[in-house]
Design a protein around this motif. Structure first.
Motif, PDB file in Angstrom:
ATOM      1  N   LYS A  12       0.966  -1.174   0.065  1.00 22.07           N
ATOM      2  CA  LYS A  12       0.041  -0.178  -0.137  1.00 22.07           C
ATOM      3  C   LYS A  12       0.760   1.252   0.069  1.00 22.07           C
ATOM      4  CE  LYS A  12      -3.637   2.546   0.763  1.00 22.07           C
ATOM      5  NZ  LYS A  12      -3.471   3.839   0.464  1.00 22.07           N
ATOM      6  N   ALA A  13       1.919   1.375   0.864  1.00 20.98           N
ATOM      7  CA  ALA A  13       2.794   2.306   0.776  1.00 20.98           C
ATOM      8  C   ALA A  13       3.572   2.567  -0.553  1.00 20.98           C
ATOM      9  CB  ALA A  13       3.819   2.191   1.901  1.00 20.98           C
ATOM     10  N   ARG A  14       3.982   1.408  -1.252  1.00 16.33           N
ATOM     11  CA  ARG A  14       4.505   1.484  -2.478  1.00 16.33           C
ATOM     12  C   ARG A  14       3.596   2.148  -3.547  1.00 16.33           C
ATOM     13  NH1 ARG A  14       7.776  -4.161  -3.580  1.00 16.33           N
ATOM     14  NH2 ARG A  14       9.478  -3.629  -2.311  1.00 16.33           N
ATOM     15  N   LEU A  15       2.404   1.741  -3.458  1.00 14.98           N
ATOM     16  CA  LEU A  15       1.350   2.138  -4.331  1.00 14.98           C
ATOM     17  C   LEU A  15       1.057   3.696  -4.110  1.00 14.98           C
ATOM     18  CD1 LEU A  15      -0.787   1.544  -6.385  1.00 14.98           C
ATOM     19  CD2 LEU A  15      -2.474   0.768  -4.919  1.00 14.98           C
ATOM     20  N   ASP A  16       1.130   4.256  -3.055  1.00 16.29           N
ATOM     21  CA  ASP A  16       0.851   5.576  -2.334  1.00 16.29           C
ATOM     22  C   ASP A  16       2.110   6.496  -3.263  1.00 16.29           C
ATOM     23  OD1 ASP A  16      -1.553   5.046  -1.056  1.00 16.29           O
ATOM     24  OD2 ASP A  16      -0.366   5.311   0.617  1.00 16.29           O
ATOM     25  N   GLU A  17       3.289   5.907  -3.165  1.00 14.70           N
ATOM     26  CA  GLU A  17       4.231   6.536  -3.627  1.00 14.70           C
ATOM     27  C   GLU A  17       4.177   6.642  -5.229  1.00 14.70           C
ATOM     28  OE1 GLU A  17       8.009   4.570  -2.503  1.00 14.70           O
ATOM     29  OE2 GLU A  17       7.741   4.638  -0.354  1.00 14.70           O
ATOM     30  N   ASP A  46      -3.420   4.793 -19.248  1.00  8.33           N
ATOM     31  CA  ASP A  46      -3.077   3.444 -19.300  1.00  8.33           C
ATOM     32  C   ASP A  46      -2.485   2.685 -17.904  1.00  8.33           C
ATOM     33  OD1 ASP A  46      -3.804   3.071 -22.028  1.00  8.33           O
ATOM     34  OD2 ASP A  46      -1.730   3.461 -22.670  1.00  8.33           O
ATOM     35  N   ILE A  47      -1.648   3.587 -17.331  1.00  5.88           N
ATOM     36  CA  ILE A  47      -1.080   3.553 -15.860  1.00  5.88           C
ATOM     37  C   ILE A  47      -2.144   3.565 -15.019  1.00  5.88           C
ATOM     38  CG2 ILE A  47       0.219   4.617 -14.018  1.00  5.88           C
ATOM     39  CD1 ILE A  47       1.962   5.916 -16.321  1.00  5.88           C
ATOM     40  N   GLU A  48      -3.238   4.443 -14.982  1.00  2.00           N
ATOM     41  CA  GLU A  48      -4.216   4.150 -14.036  1.00  2.00           C
ATOM     42  C   GLU A  48      -5.185   2.825 -14.237  1.00  2.00           C
ATOM     43  OE1 GLU A  48      -6.194   8.119 -14.898  1.00  2.00           O
ATOM     44  OE2 GLU A  48      -5.268   8.958 -13.237  1.00  2.00           O
ATOM     45  N   VAL A  49      -5.201   2.340 -15.269  1.00  3.02           N
ATOM     46  CA  VAL A  49      -5.816   1.083 -15.452  1.00  3.02           C
ATOM     47  C   VAL A  49      -4.616   0.020 -14.559  1.00  3.02           C
ATOM     48  CG1 VAL A  49      -6.172  -0.982 -16.876  1.00  3.02           C
ATOM     49  CG2 VAL A  49      -6.782   1.077 -17.480  1.00  3.02           C
ATOM     50  N   LYS A  50      -3.625   0.331 -14.788  1.00  6.34           N
ATOM     51  CA  LYS A  50      -2.611  -0.789 -13.930  1.00  6.34           C
ATOM     52  C   LYS A  50      -2.872  -0.226 -12.197  1.00  6.34           C
ATOM     53  CE  LYS A  50       0.845  -1.388 -17.454  1.00  6.34           C
ATOM     54  NZ  LYS A  50       0.058  -2.313 -18.237  1.00  6.34           N
ATOM     55  N   VAL A  51      -3.391   0.777 -11.920  1.00  2.00           N
ATOM     56  CA  VAL A  51      -3.307   1.133 -10.478  1.00  2.00           C
ATOM     57  C   VAL A  51      -4.457   0.601 -10.069  1.00  2.00           C
ATOM     58  CG1 VAL A  51      -4.035   3.194  -9.079  1.00  2.00           C
ATOM     59  CG2 VAL A  51      -2.097   3.403 -10.601  1.00  2.00           C
ATOM     60  N   ASP A  52      -5.681   0.535 -10.801  1.00  4.93           N
ATOM     61  CA  ASP A  52      -6.588  -0.326 -10.411  1.00  4.93           C
ATOM     62  C   ASP A  52      -6.600  -1.494 -10.253  1.00  4.93           C
ATOM     63  OD1 ASP A  52      -8.335   2.142 -10.500  1.00  4.93           O
ATOM     64  OD2 ASP A  52      -9.113   1.785 -12.680  1.00  4.93           O
ATOM     65  N   GLU A  53      -5.701  -2.431 -10.844  1.00  3.87           N
ATOM     66  CA  GLU A  53      -5.380  -3.661 -10.975  1.00  3.87           C
ATOM     67  C   GLU A  53      -4.643  -3.925  -9.658  1.00  3.87           C
ATOM     68  OE1 GLU A  53      -2.967  -4.625 -14.831  1.00  3.87           O
ATOM     69  OE2 GLU A  53      -4.921  -4.570 -15.795  1.00  3.87           O
ATOM     70  N   GLY A  54      -3.739  -3.075  -9.393  1.00  2.00           N
ATOM     71  CA  GLY A  54      -3.121  -3.243  -8.202  1.00  2.00           C
ATOM     72  C   GLY A  54      -3.942  -2.961  -7.006  1.00  2.00           C
ATOM     73  N   LYS A  55      -4.659  -2.019  -6.860  1.00  8.25           N
ATOM     74  CA  LYS A  55      -5.848  -2.020  -5.925  1.00  8.25           C
ATOM     75  C   LYS A  55      -6.529  -3.162  -5.630  1.00  8.25           C
ATOM     76  CE  LYS A  55      -6.127   3.186  -5.960  1.00  8.25           C
ATOM     77  NZ  LYS A  55      -6.967   4.069  -6.162  1.00  8.25           N
ATOM     78  N   ALA A  56      -6.999  -3.660  -6.919  1.00  5.60           N
ATOM     79  CA  ALA A  56      -7.787  -4.876  -6.719  1.00  5.60           C
ATOM     80  C   ALA A  56      -6.922  -6.119  -6.159  1.00  5.60           C
ATOM     81  CB  ALA A  56      -8.153  -5.406  -8.082  1.00  5.60           C
ATOM     82  N   LYS A  57      -5.701  -6.186  -6.498  1.00  6.87           N
ATOM     83  CA  LYS A  57      -4.881  -7.216  -6.030  1.00  6.87           C
ATOM     84  C   LYS A  57      -4.763  -7.181  -4.416  1.00  6.87           C
ATOM     85  CE  LYS A  57      -3.752  -9.952  -9.217  1.00  6.87           C
ATOM     86  NZ  LYS A  57      -4.334 -11.436  -9.161  1.00  6.87           N
ATOM     87  N   LEU A  58      -4.625  -5.876  -3.990  1.00  7.52           N
ATOM     88  CA  LEU A  58      -4.311  -5.365  -2.626  1.00  7.52           C
ATOM     89  C   LEU A  58      -5.578  -6.050  -1.998  1.00  7.52           C
ATOM     90  CD1 LEU A  58      -2.429  -1.945  -2.208  1.00  7.52           C
ATOM     91  CD2 LEU A  58      -1.763  -4.267  -1.464  1.00  7.52           C
ATOM     92  N   ALA A  59      -6.748  -5.666  -2.546  1.00  9.33           N
ATOM     93  CA  ALA A  59      -8.165  -6.165  -1.722  1.00  9.33           C
ATOM     94  C   ALA A  59      -8.230  -7.355  -1.723  1.00  9.33           C
ATOM     95  CB  ALA A  59      -9.536  -5.367  -2.563  1.00  9.33           C
ATOM     96  N   GLU A  60      -7.942  -8.303  -2.810  1.00  9.74           N
ATOM     97  CA  GLU A  60      -7.754  -9.651  -2.718  1.00  9.74           C
ATOM     98  C   GLU A  60      -6.811 -10.268  -1.518  1.00  9.74           C
ATOM     99  OE1 GLU A  60      -6.624 -13.229  -5.782  1.00  9.74           O
ATOM    100  OE2 GLU A  60      -6.576 -11.215  -6.486  1.00  9.74           O
ATOM    101  N   LEU A  61      -5.654  -9.593  -1.560  1.00  7.69           N
ATOM    102  CA  LEU A  61      -4.703  -9.945  -0.620  1.00  7.69           C
ATOM    103  C   LEU A  61      -5.468  -9.722   0.756  1.00  7.69           C
ATOM    104  CD1 LEU A  61      -1.893 -10.795   0.000  1.00  7.69           C
ATOM    105  CD2 LEU A  61      -1.393  -8.566   0.061  1.00  7.69           C
ATOM    106  N   GLY A  62      -6.001  -8.515   1.033  1.00  8.68           N
ATOM    107  CA  GLY A  62      -6.676  -8.300   2.518  1.00  8.68           C
ATOM    108  C   GLY A  62      -7.858  -9.196   2.557  1.00  8.68           C
ATOM    109  N   LYS A  84       4.904  -0.289 -11.780  1.00  6.69           N
ATOM    110  CA  LYS A  84       6.249   0.282 -11.398  1.00  6.69           C
ATOM    111  C   LYS A  84       7.008   0.702 -12.569  1.00  6.69           C
ATOM    112  CE  LYS A  84       9.778  -1.713  -9.838  1.00  6.69           C
ATOM    113  NZ  LYS A  84      10.813  -2.293  -8.972  1.00  6.69           N
ATOM    114  N   HIS A  85       7.017  -0.408 -13.687  1.00  9.28           N
ATOM    115  CA  HIS A  85       7.685   0.112 -14.945  1.00  9.28           C
ATOM    116  C   HIS A  85       7.002   0.960 -15.742  1.00  9.28           C
ATOM    117  CE1 HIS A  85      10.946  -2.885 -14.109  1.00  9.28           C
ATOM    118  NE2 HIS A  85      10.057  -3.917 -13.949  1.00  9.28           N
ATOM    119  N   ALA A  86       5.817   0.861 -15.733  1.00 11.59           N
ATOM    120  CA  ALA A  86       4.966   1.795 -16.621  1.00 11.59           C
ATOM    121  C   ALA A  86       5.025   3.274 -16.112  1.00 11.59           C
ATOM    122  CB  ALA A  86       3.278   1.547 -16.332  1.00 11.59           C
ATOM    123  N   VAL A  87       5.098   3.461 -14.949  1.00 11.74           N
ATOM    124  CA  VAL A  87       5.370   4.843 -14.370  1.00 11.74           C
ATOM    125  C   VAL A  87       6.776   5.127 -14.774  1.00 11.74           C
ATOM    126  CG1 VAL A  87       5.512   6.104 -12.436  1.00 11.74           C
ATOM    127  CG2 VAL A  87       3.640   4.792 -12.527  1.00 11.74           C
TER     128      VAL A  87
END
Length: 95
Positions: A12-17, A46-62, A84-87
């Motif tokens: 979550k901290a990495r995502l915030d960064e 395009d990056i924001e789509v990946k952000v949404d995927e990351g958020k979904a993975k975090l939710a899945e993890l939780g 990270k690579h996209a950004v």
């Protein structure tokens, strides 16, 4: 605190960064020429789509049970690396 929760907080901290980096790209886009602004905005979308995927993975993890979270961790790592690579790629293109 469990290892799963520590890992979730770290991701979550990495995502915030990265979200802060995306905000910088948005600011750069707002001051750019029309051509650059269009291209940068497309990349940001395009990056924001990946952000949404990351958020979904975090939710899945939780939501994953403690004994199964390691299996979800791989998908979370993969989503993180893609984001990270996209950004980095977009930041490098529009310095």
């Amino acid at each position: 605190m469990s290892e799963k929760e520590l890992y979730r907080q770290k991701m979550k901290a990495r995502l915030d960064e990265l979200m802060a980096d995306i905000d910088k790209l948005k600011a750069k886009a707002s001051g750019a020429s029309a051509d650059v602004k269009l291209k940068l905005t497309q990349h940001i979308n395009d990056i924001e789509v990946k952000v949404d995927e990351g958020k979904a993975k975090l939710a899945e993890l939780g939501n994953t049970k403690e004994e199964r979270w390691e299996s979800v961790k791989e998908g979370t790592e993969s989503a993180w690396e893609a984001l990270k690579h996209a950004v980095k790629d977009v930041s490098a293109k529009f310095k």
